[in-house]
Design a protein around this motif. Structure first.
Motif, PDB file in Angstrom:
ATOM      1  N   LEU A 195      -1.260  -0.926  11.120  1.00  0.00           N
ATOM      2  CA  LEU A 195      -1.533   0.421  10.597  1.00  0.00           C
ATOM      3  C   LEU A 195      -3.034   0.508  10.335  1.00  0.00           C
ATOM      4  O   LEU A 195      -3.590  -0.332   9.623  1.00  0.00           O
ATOM      5  N   PHE A 196      -3.655   1.527  10.923  1.00  0.00           N
ATOM      6  CA  PHE A 196      -5.117   1.682  10.814  1.00  0.00           C
ATOM      7  C   PHE A 196      -5.420   3.016  10.155  1.00  0.00           C
ATOM      8  O   PHE A 196      -4.686   3.997  10.364  1.00  0.00           O
ATOM      9  N   PHE A 197      -6.508   3.068   9.382  1.00  0.00           N
ATOM     10  CA  PHE A 197      -6.957   4.324   8.760  1.00  0.00           C
ATOM     11  C   PHE A 197      -8.356   4.643   9.284  1.00  0.00           C
ATOM     12  O   PHE A 197      -9.203   3.737   9.359  1.00  0.00           O
ATOM     13  N   ALA A 198      -8.626   5.923   9.531  1.00  0.00           N
ATOM     14  CA  ALA A 198      -9.992   6.299   9.938  1.00  0.00           C
ATOM     15  C   ALA A 198     -10.321   7.712   9.478  1.00  0.00           C
ATOM     16  O   ALA A 198      -9.466   8.591   9.488  1.00  0.00           O
ATOM     17  N   THR A 226       2.310  16.405   3.479  1.00  0.00           N
ATOM     18  CA  THR A 226       2.949  15.703   2.362  1.00  0.00           C
ATOM     19  C   THR A 226       3.791  14.546   2.889  1.00  0.00           C
ATOM     20  O   THR A 226       4.135  14.520   4.059  1.00  0.00           O
ATOM     21  N   GLY A 227       4.080  13.638   2.024  1.00  0.00           N
ATOM     22  CA  GLY A 227       4.989  12.546   2.380  1.00  0.00           C
ATOM     23  C   GLY A 227       4.291  11.218   2.598  1.00  0.00           C
ATOM     24  O   GLY A 227       4.762  10.172   2.139  1.00  0.00           O
ATOM     25  N   ILE A 228       3.154  11.252   3.270  1.00  0.00           N
ATOM     26  CA  ILE A 228       2.506   9.996   3.646  1.00  0.00           C
ATOM     27  C   ILE A 228       1.957   9.266   2.412  1.00  0.00           C
ATOM     28  O   ILE A 228       2.180   8.068   2.230  1.00  0.00           O
ATOM     29  N   THR A 229       1.239  10.008   1.550  1.00  0.00           N
ATOM     30  CA  THR A 229       0.665   9.348   0.375  1.00  0.00           C
ATOM     31  C   THR A 229       1.769   8.685  -0.441  1.00  0.00           C
ATOM     32  O   THR A 229       1.671   7.522  -0.834  1.00  0.00           O
ATOM     33  N   GLU A 230       2.832   9.465  -0.668  1.00  0.00           N
ATOM     34  CA  GLU A 230       3.912   8.986  -1.525  1.00  0.00           C
ATOM     35  C   GLU A 230       4.509   7.695  -0.959  1.00  0.00           C
ATOM     36  O   GLU A 230       4.734   6.729  -1.682  1.00  0.00           O
ATOM     37  N   GLN A 231       4.707   7.676   0.365  1.00  0.00           N
ATOM     38  CA  GLN A 231       5.294   6.474   0.975  1.00  0.00           C
ATOM     39  C   GLN A 231       4.327   5.287   0.866  1.00  0.00           C
ATOM     40  O   GLN A 231       4.725   4.170   0.523  1.00  0.00           O
ATOM     41  N   VAL A 274       3.447  14.608  10.657  1.00  0.00           N
ATOM     42  CA  VAL A 274       3.998  13.277  10.392  1.00  0.00           C
ATOM     43  C   VAL A 274       4.278  13.186   8.894  1.00  0.00           C
ATOM     44  O   VAL A 274       3.400  13.439   8.068  1.00  0.00           O
ATOM     45  N   LYS A 275       5.529  12.885   8.567  1.00  0.00           N
ATOM     46  CA  LYS A 275       5.939  12.845   7.150  1.00  0.00           C
ATOM     47  C   LYS A 275       6.011  11.431   6.611  1.00  0.00           C
ATOM     48  O   LYS A 275       6.061  11.220   5.409  1.00  0.00           O
ATOM     49  N   GLY A 276       6.126  10.465   7.524  1.00  0.00           N
ATOM     50  CA  GLY A 276       6.260   9.083   7.057  1.00  0.00           C
ATOM     51  C   GLY A 276       6.029   8.101   8.184  1.00  0.00           C
ATOM     52  O   GLY A 276       5.863   8.486   9.355  1.00  0.00           O
ATOM     53  N   LEU A 277       5.994   6.834   7.809  1.00  0.00           N
ATOM     54  CA  LEU A 277       5.717   5.772   8.782  1.00  0.00           C
ATOM     55  C   LEU A 277       6.949   4.890   8.907  1.00  0.00           C
ATOM     56  O   LEU A 277       7.703   4.738   7.937  1.00  0.00           O
ATOM     57  N   LEU A 278       7.137   4.334  10.083  1.00  0.00           N
ATOM     58  CA  LEU A 278       8.199   3.351  10.256  1.00  0.00           C
ATOM     59  C   LEU A 278       7.593   1.988   9.937  1.00  0.00           C
ATOM     60  O   LEU A 278       6.653   1.562  10.623  1.00  0.00           O
ATOM     61  N   VAL A 279       8.083   1.363   8.871  1.00  0.00           N
ATOM     62  CA  VAL A 279       7.505   0.081   8.447  1.00  0.00           C
ATOM     63  C   VAL A 279       8.642  -0.909   8.216  1.00  0.00           C
ATOM     64  O   VAL A 279       9.631  -0.575   7.557  1.00  0.00           O
ATOM     65  N   LYS A 280       8.496  -2.087   8.796  1.00  0.00           N
ATOM     66  CA  LYS A 280       9.500  -3.138   8.542  1.00  0.00           C
ATOM     67  C   LYS A 280       8.774  -4.472   8.433  1.00  0.00           C
ATOM     68  O   LYS A 280       7.872  -4.751   9.240  1.00  0.00           O
ATOM     69  N   ASP A 281       9.152  -5.252   7.454  1.00  0.00           N
ATOM     70  CA  ASP A 281       8.554  -6.574   7.241  1.00  0.00           C
ATOM     71  C   ASP A 281       7.032  -6.516   7.237  1.00  0.00           C
ATOM     72  O   ASP A 281       6.346  -7.323   7.878  1.00  0.00           O
ATOM     73  N   GLY A 282       6.496  -5.508   6.558  1.00  0.00           N
ATOM     74  CA  GLY A 282       5.031  -5.417   6.417  1.00  0.00           C
ATOM     75  C   GLY A 282       4.312  -5.038   7.695  1.00  0.00           C
ATOM     76  O   GLY A 282       3.109  -5.244   7.825  1.00  0.00           O
ATOM     77  N   ARG A 283       5.049  -4.454   8.648  1.00  0.00           N
ATOM     78  CA  ARG A 283       4.422  -4.094   9.920  1.00  0.00           C
ATOM     79  C   ARG A 283       4.811  -2.652  10.266  1.00  0.00           C
ATOM     80  O   ARG A 283       5.977  -2.269  10.125  1.00  0.00           O
ATOM     81  N   CYS A 284       3.834  -1.865  10.693  1.00  0.00           N
ATOM     82  CA  CYS A 284       4.114  -0.476  11.055  1.00  0.00           C
ATOM     83  C   CYS A 284       4.496  -0.414  12.530  1.00  0.00           C
ATOM     84  O   CYS A 284       3.814  -0.997  13.375  1.00  0.00           O
ATOM     85  N   TYR A 285       5.569   0.316  12.843  1.00  0.00           N
ATOM     86  CA  TYR A 285       5.973   0.386  14.253  1.00  0.00           C
ATOM     87  C   TYR A 285       6.269   1.810  14.709  1.00  0.00           C
ATOM     88  O   TYR A 285       6.946   2.030  15.693  1.00  0.00           O
ATOM     89  N   LYS A 332       3.272   0.468  19.069  1.00  0.00           N
ATOM     90  CA  LYS A 332       2.861  -0.864  18.614  1.00  0.00           C
ATOM     91  C   LYS A 332       1.904  -0.765  17.432  1.00  0.00           C
ATOM     92  O   LYS A 332       1.820  -1.672  16.616  1.00  0.00           O
ATOM     93  N   ALA A 333       1.121   0.316  17.377  1.00  0.00           N
ATOM     94  CA  ALA A 333       0.192   0.495  16.242  1.00  0.00           C
ATOM     95  C   ALA A 333       0.018   1.982  15.974  1.00  0.00           C
ATOM     96  O   ALA A 333       0.196   2.814  16.871  1.00  0.00           O
ATOM     97  N   VAL A 334      -0.310   2.290  14.722  1.00  0.00           N
ATOM     98  CA  VAL A 334      -0.481   3.693  14.302  1.00  0.00           C
ATOM     99  C   VAL A 334      -1.847   3.842  13.643  1.00  0.00           C
ATOM    100  O   VAL A 334      -2.251   2.999  12.836  1.00  0.00           O
TER     101      VAL A 334
END
Ligand SMILES: Cc1cc2nc3c(=O)[nH]c(=O)nc-3n(C[C@H](O)[C@H](O)[C@H](O)COP(=O)(O)OP(=O)(O)OC[C@H]3O[C@@H](n4cnc5c(N)ncnc54)[C@H](O)[C@@H]3O)c2cc1C
Length: 622
Positions: free
Chosen positions: A364-367, A179-184, A123-134, A147-149
């Motif tokens: 968007l959740f982190f664990a 790579t990619g996720i931190t930067e985004q 996974v290189k990046g997240l789909l995010v729109k209007d403060g919501r990850c989809y 619906k959630a990541v």
């Protein structure tokens, strides 16, 4: 190519596997995306689960319906209950595991879980729109919606591996960094930082002389982790571990590599785990110590590979090898893989809510290690909680949060969110203020019903807990009513050097005497034996603990009640801390950043003093 999912879990380490299983078992359609399907549930470091405080966490995961306890039981090669000589609050189960079997069992369990799909990609990046990850975007360019990541990237985000003066990118040795996720995320306003950890060299067990080491046998009784009846090895089948020691000569040899050490040359930016230091760190910090203990641990049933616990190092390989050969039993050792250190990105966990959803980006959740923790158990329990909460969020239901008084998992998440961490966070019993309540033996009594009601713990689990609960109540009542004549118990009391009875006494009262235990009373006093026939060992042990530690348990329950008064005082969501001029600057900054929900939470934020809490309290009219 991909349907739309309820939940996407990124990464199939300990956190990711538990997250996927929990969300799927609650009914979500889950996609587990991981960089390499051959490394699902890989134990990056030692093949062992549990231990002090961590063992309690695995029991809690199991009580909630997670898989770590079952899989650990299925793949153990040795079991020990640590701290048996101390009170039950300190007992901690620990296993040595077959590394490959552990991973294979996890994969099998996930493949058998309905609703879990797999996909191998980075996974290189997240789909995010209007403060919501989809959803997520993968290295192969796929956009996959959900619906959630849940992000569980472990040590992979911009991971850099160090061995002596060699340095290369990787998430674990022989695996690519991500790579990619931190930067985004940083571009979205997240803070990230660097941490490091390390691992020891692995040795060919055929090249060791065990006659020079102390043997460490497994327990004669195997309790295991799961409250379900998982088939386990027999005590006699267990593999032994071994103990040996470093010496001055070993330390001297290690020092010859300091000038090429990434740690001493300042080539590693991240902070390492203070409580699990490298051998070079140990001999540097504790220069007065003549020797350090090394645990020589087999990696499985069908392998000769040996893990040298206590010898984590990133010194050059030649120095690692020369130093090891000076350790008793290792004179002719052959190395399979050198030890190394790894540094990686993490996201300070004060950016999370109690559900492990991020504050900046909804859904968007982190664990796991991404939150600054270290350890499989710490990762797995966060994964379970994030999986549950991602499912609940997708269903627009209220989050599931455990309090500090309910579980070590509650302590861990509360610490992360309120205190953050500047070094890899691992669990200790000392972090929990309600240790007598949070025992490994009662995690099912504490947690299973809540999980069952939420739709995660199975009917079978719930029935077992109910039986245990009922059994404990019955045993307590029986013992409270059963009178024992002096002559019926005199032999046992003499054997245990306990004063004889002068008149008949209730069995419950006799059990309170130090040195007496329910099993001896049951075996040696026929009347008690008859009355308690039919109760299993686990239920008898539980009843005994509750009887003997009743006073301490009550005291802690009282304390919980007192503390919960602060927990009930809710701070309005948009509270303006700027209005409270007498607050310390640090407290104001922390309150603004963390936005505590209650006065209780406010009081636990690092850098907040009792006087700050008092000011808040006064302002809120208390
Ligand atoms: C060298 C080393 C030494 C360690 N030493 C210790 C120790 O001594 N004691 C201790 O308690 N713990 C130690 N740990 C930590 C322990 O291994 C971790 O805490 C634990 O494994 C973390 O679990 P996790 O699920 O968060 O991440 P991991 O187990 O690291 O799993 C992360 C998963 O995510 C996948 N992934 C990552 N990024 C992506 C992406 N972008 N797309 C798709 N998949 C991705 C990876 O392939 C992997 O499957 C060590 C770890 C390492 C690497």
């Amino acid at each position: 190519m991909f349907p739309s999912y309820d939940i996407i879990v990124v990464g199939a380490g300990h956190a990711g596997c538990e997250a996927a299983a929990a969300a799927a078992n609650m009914g979500s359609k889950v996609l587990l995306v991981t960089m390499n399907m051959q490394t699902i549930a890989q134990m990056s470091c030692n093949p062992a689960m549990g231990g002090i405080a961590k063992g309690q966490i695995v029991r809690e995961i199991d009580a909630l319906g997670g898989y770590s306890g079952i899989i650990t039981d299925q793949s153990m090669i040795q079991f020990r209950m640590l701290n048996r000589s101390k009170g039950p609050a300190m007992w901690s189960p620990r296993t040595q595991n077959d590394r490959m079997l552990f991973a294979a069992k996890w994969r099998e369990a996930l493949e058998k879980t309905p609703n879990v799909d797999f996909y191998q990609d980075m996974v290189k990046g997240l789909l995010v729109k209007d403060g919501r990850c989809y959803g997520v975007v993968t290295g192969l360019g796929h956009e996959i919606k959900a619906k959630a990541v849940v992000l569980t990237n472990g040590t992979f985000l911009n991971g850099v591996i160090h061995i002596g003066d060699k340095q290369f990118g990787g998430g674990r040795v022989a695996e690519k960094a991500a790579t990619g996720i931190t930067e985004q995320l940083v571009s979205l306003g997240f803070e990230s930082d660097r941490l490091k950890t390390g691992t020891p060299p692995r040795i060919d067990g055929r090249s060791l002389d065990y006659s020079k080491m102390e043997e460490q046998l497994g327990d004669e009784e195997i309790v295991g982790f799961s409250y379900l009846d998982v088939e386990k090895i027999k005590p006699a089948q267990q593999r032994s571990c071994w103990i040996t020691y470093t010496s001055d000569a070993v330390h001297e040899m290690l020092r010859t590599g300091f000038d090429r050490s990434p740690m001493f040359q300042g080539r590693i930016q991240g902070t390492g785990p203070r409580y699990c230091p490298s051998i070079e760190d140990k001999i540097n910090r504790f220069a007065e110590r003549e020797r350090h203990q090394l645990f020589v641990e087999p990696e499985g049933w069908d392998t000769v590979e040996i893990y040298v616990n206590g010898f984590s190092t990133s010194l050059p390989e030649d120095v690692q090898m020369k130093a090891l050969r000076l350790v008793p039993g290792f004179e002719n050792c052959r190395m399979f893989r050198p030890g190394y250190a790894i540094e990686y990105d993490f996201f300070p966990p004060t950016q999370l809510q109690f559900s492990l959803e991020t504050k900046q980006v909804q859904n968007l959740f982190f664990a796991g290690q991404i939150n600054g923790t270290t350890g499989y158990e710490e990762a797995a329990c966060q994964g379970l909680m994030a999986g549950i909460n991602a499912h609940l969020k997708a269903k627009e239901e209220a989050p599931f949060v455990l309090k500090r008084s309910e579980a070590y998992i509650g302590v861990l998440i509360d610490d992360l969110i309120n205190k953050g961490t500047e070094e890899p966070y691992r669990m200790f019993t000392s972090r929990a203020e309600f240790r007598t309540l949070l025992r490994q033996d009662n995690a099912d009594l504490r947690l299973t019903e809540r999980s069952y009601k939420m739709g995660l713990a199975s009917e079978e689990r719930m029935q077992k807990v109910q039986q245990k609960k009922d059994g404990v109540t019955q045993i307590k009542n029986i013992l409270k009513e059963l009178s024992i004549e002096p002559e019926e118990i005199s032999a046992l009391l003499t054997e245990k050097s306990s004063a004889p009875l002068t008149q008949k006494q209730k069995a419950h009262q006799i059990l309170l005497r130090p040195g007496l235990d329910i099993f001896a009373m049951k075996d040696q006093v026929p009347k008690i034996g008859q009355a308690l026939a039919g109760f299993n060992k686990e239920t008898l042990e539980q009843a005994e603990i509750q009887i003997k530690y009743d006073v301490y348990i009550e005291k802690e329950n009282e304390l919980v009640k007192k503390m919960s008064q602060l927990e009930d005082l809710v701070i309005p969501e948009n509270f303006d801390y700027a209005k409270l001029v007498s607050l310390s600057n640090e407290a104001r900054q922390k309150f603004n950043k963390i936005r505590p929900h209650t006065l209780g939470q406010a009081s636990r934020i690092s850098g907040v003093n009792p006087s700050d809490v008092q000011i808040l309290m006064v302002y809120m009219g208390r």
